[in-house]
Design an enzyme around this catalytic site. Structure first.
Site, mmCIF file in Angstrom:
data_model
loop_
_atom_site.group_PDB
_atom_site.id
_atom_site.type_symbol
_atom_site.label_atom_id
_atom_site.label_comp_id
_atom_site.label_asym_id
_atom_site.label_seq_id
_atom_site.Cartn_x
_atom_site.Cartn_y
_atom_site.Cartn_z
ATOM 1 N N LYS A 121 0.682 -1.193 -0.089
ATOM 2 C CA LYS A 121 -0.124 -0.017 -0.179
ATOM 3 C C LYS A 121 0.867 1.242 -0.096
ATOM 4 O O LYS A 121 0.596 2.155 -0.689
ATOM 5 C CB LYS A 121 -1.177 -0.135 1.138
ATOM 6 C CG LYS A 121 -0.643 -0.158 2.536
ATOM 7 C CD LYS A 121 -1.693 -0.517 3.375
ATOM 8 C CE LYS A 121 -1.433 -0.779 4.908
ATOM 9 N NZ LYS A 121 -0.749 -1.648 5.183
ATOM 10 N N ASN A 144 -1.377 6.504 6.704
ATOM 11 C CA ASN A 144 -0.543 5.361 7.411
ATOM 12 C C ASN A 144 0.757 5.150 6.819
ATOM 13 O O ASN A 144 1.838 4.947 7.490
ATOM 14 C CB ASN A 144 -1.108 4.031 7.035
ATOM 15 C CG ASN A 144 -0.360 2.853 7.951
ATOM 16 O OD1 ASN A 144 -0.640 3.008 9.356
ATOM 17 N ND2 ASN A 144 0.180 1.873 7.313
ATOM 18 N N HIS A 189 -1.551 -8.669 11.876
ATOM 19 C CA HIS A 189 -2.455 -8.357 13.058
ATOM 20 C C HIS A 189 -3.277 -9.130 13.563
ATOM 21 O O HIS A 189 -4.469 -8.807 13.891
ATOM 22 C CB HIS A 189 -3.258 -6.788 12.435
ATOM 23 C CG HIS A 189 -2.115 -6.037 12.120
ATOM 24 N ND1 HIS A 189 -1.131 -5.439 12.668
ATOM 25 C CD2 HIS A 189 -2.249 -5.588 10.448
ATOM 26 C CE1 HIS A 189 -0.578 -4.401 11.840
ATOM 27 N NE2 HIS A 189 -0.880 -4.531 10.802
#
Ligand code: UMA
Length: 453
Positions: A121, A144, A189
């Protein structure tokens, strides 16, 4: 959707005073909205920094039910889970939790492109910015990727390109997007989500108010699902696929011409894949996602090609560092999960001495086994979950352990021979030994220059 004026009449708590927390405080202050702050690791230096512009804000380091229940709006930092018991108590008493990106959604007044995904990303966001800038469109990359979105707000920007994590998407409800993409979904995560599907559905919240959904043809978890809770509020947006193996219609992928593979967008032939400035199949897919995300702008094939070529890549992502005695050293400190690590290993196209380890985030490292067996001749493990990785990988490669990065680099130097690559791609978070993945990468580069240069 809540409006800024409504926020001004509420009791607001900023939860977490890191990068995004500070950007939230600066933004609220600029809007004359009063707030207090809580951070479990509150530092005197940060309180001093806050006092310079917001001396009226009360600062606390106690995540207690009593404190949280005094507030109507919690502005959550992405690293703090909504499942925290103090947060849950406040929510049950009617408080609302939002994040910095939701505030950004209220304030932004230019078109926004947004990208999420387990891997790639940051590269896609930076590549989008490069193509836009090279086309004469003023664009800023934020979120982010490192520059908090609220800090990026300024006049004169034509398009915002925002990288969003699943954490940020949990607390984002009304972000309107010109185009949006979940690039891919792989395990990451897992200490924060029930399972992979829960994590994927959180990422798909990005499509909620998107005019165009850009989805990965090879990964169904990236596709818009009408049944997603997140889609309930909007109509399913039109979709464009990337990573299509042989493009025929308006999607983006590759097509072969006279023995050469080209990037292809619908009927537009963009450029031969081998001329892309970044190596590996994953970067070919990243380039395709860039093209698909830009489709609402109708840029010409020539402009797109020039823009793609203008990008030089980001540090810490399969970044070439040094070559000595026939051994090449690469820094992929951003490889913080299994999939990123696998793709970095495969992109090397040489025998690999891998430096890995850190905080494992409850991942199943046995998934690295097949790629390690095929490409990796030895592994040097670092970090708090070194034993977990050792357990999962000991049957696939020779393994040693190191206490520091310098030690790891020294051991790798001893093992590698001419023609090998030494790759730092930890498959883990960095916070046990370093401040961030950037810090880890910098320490690696420094050690390489000391030991191998
Ligand atoms: N804190 C607590 N309690 C907790 C956890 C944290 O009080 O349980 C406090 C810490 O003491 C610290 C603050 O919260 O002062 C840190 O907040 P944070 O962890 O949300 O981090 P920020 O500094 O605000 O940075 C965040 C993103 N970090 C995370 O999502 C973990 C940064 O992404 C992002 O660049 C930045 O906002 C600007 O938008 C980093 C990241 O690791 C690169 N992202 C993850 C990833 O890419 O995999 C999601």
């Amino acid at each position: 959707m809540m409006k800024m004026t409504e926020l001004a009449n509420k009791k607001v708590l900023v939860v977490g005073l890191g990068k995004s927390g500070f950007s939230v405080c600066r933004f609220l202050h600029s809007q004359s909205i009063a707030f207090d702050v809580v951070d479990e690791g509150l530092k005197d230096a940060d309180v001093d920094k806050l006092n310079v512009f917001a001396p009226q804000a009360n600062c606390s380091h106690e995540f207690t039910e009593t404190l949280f229940c005094q507030y109507e709006i919690l502005i959550m930092s992405p690293g703090i889970a909504l499942s925290h018991s103090a947060v849950q108590s406040a929510l049950q008493k009617g408080a609302q939790a939002i994040g910095d990106i939701e505030l950004f959604a209220y304030a932004v007044d230019a078109p926004v492109l947004a990208v999420t995904g387990s891997n790639g990303k940051s590269t896609v966001v930076a590549w989008l910015q490069a193509v836009l800038e090279s086309a004469g469109v003023s664009a800023v990359a934020c979120g982010n990727i490192g520059l908090p979105a609220l800090d990026a707000l300024q006049s004169g920007i034509d398009i915002y390109v925002v990288e969003l994590s699943s954490f940020q998407l949990e607390t984002t409800n009304s972000l309107k997007l010109l185009s949006a993409s979940v690039l891919n979904v792989s395990e990451d995560h897992m200490n924060r989500y029930q399972d992979l599907e829960h994590y994927a559905a959180t990422k798909r919240r990005i499509y909620r108010h998107a005019e165009l959904a850009v989805c990965n043809a090879h990964d169904e978890r990236t596709h818009v699902l009408a049944t997603d809770e997140s889609q309930a509020v909007s109509l399913t947006p039109p979709r464009i696929l990337f990573a299509v193996d042989s493009v025929t219609q308006g999607d983006v992928g590759t097509r072969d011409y006279a023995g050469q593979t080209w990037l292809q967008w619908g009927e537009k032939r963009i450029m031969p894949v081998c001329e892309l400035p970044l190596p590996g199949l994953h970067n070919c897919e990243n380039a395709q996602a860039v093209l698909a995300m830009l489709s609402p702008l109708s840029l010409s094939a020539e402009t797109l090609k020039a823009g793609l070529l203008s990008f030089k890549g980001l540090p810490h992502r399969t970044q070439f560092v040094h070559e000595s005695q026939g051994v090449r050293w690469f820094n992929d400190s951003k490889g913080t999960n299994i999939d990123a690590c696998c793709r970095a290993i495969e992109a090397m196209q040489a025998p690999v001495v891998l430096i890995a380890g850190g905080q494992g985030k409850d991942a199943d490292f046995s998934q690295l086994g097949p790629v390690v067996q095929e490409h990796v001749k030895a592994i040097v493990l670092i970090g708090e979950d070194a034993d977990v990785l050792n357990q999962a990988l000991q049957d696939f490669a020779q393994i040693t352990k190191a206490k520091t990065m310098l030690d790891a680099v020294t051991q790798a130097m001893r093992i590698a021979t001419a023609g090998d690559v030494v790759l730092l791609s930890p498959a883990c978070a960095s916070f046990d030994m370093f401040d961030s993945f950037e810090h880890r990468g910098d320490v690696f580069v420094e050690a390489v220059m000391k030991v191998a240069a």
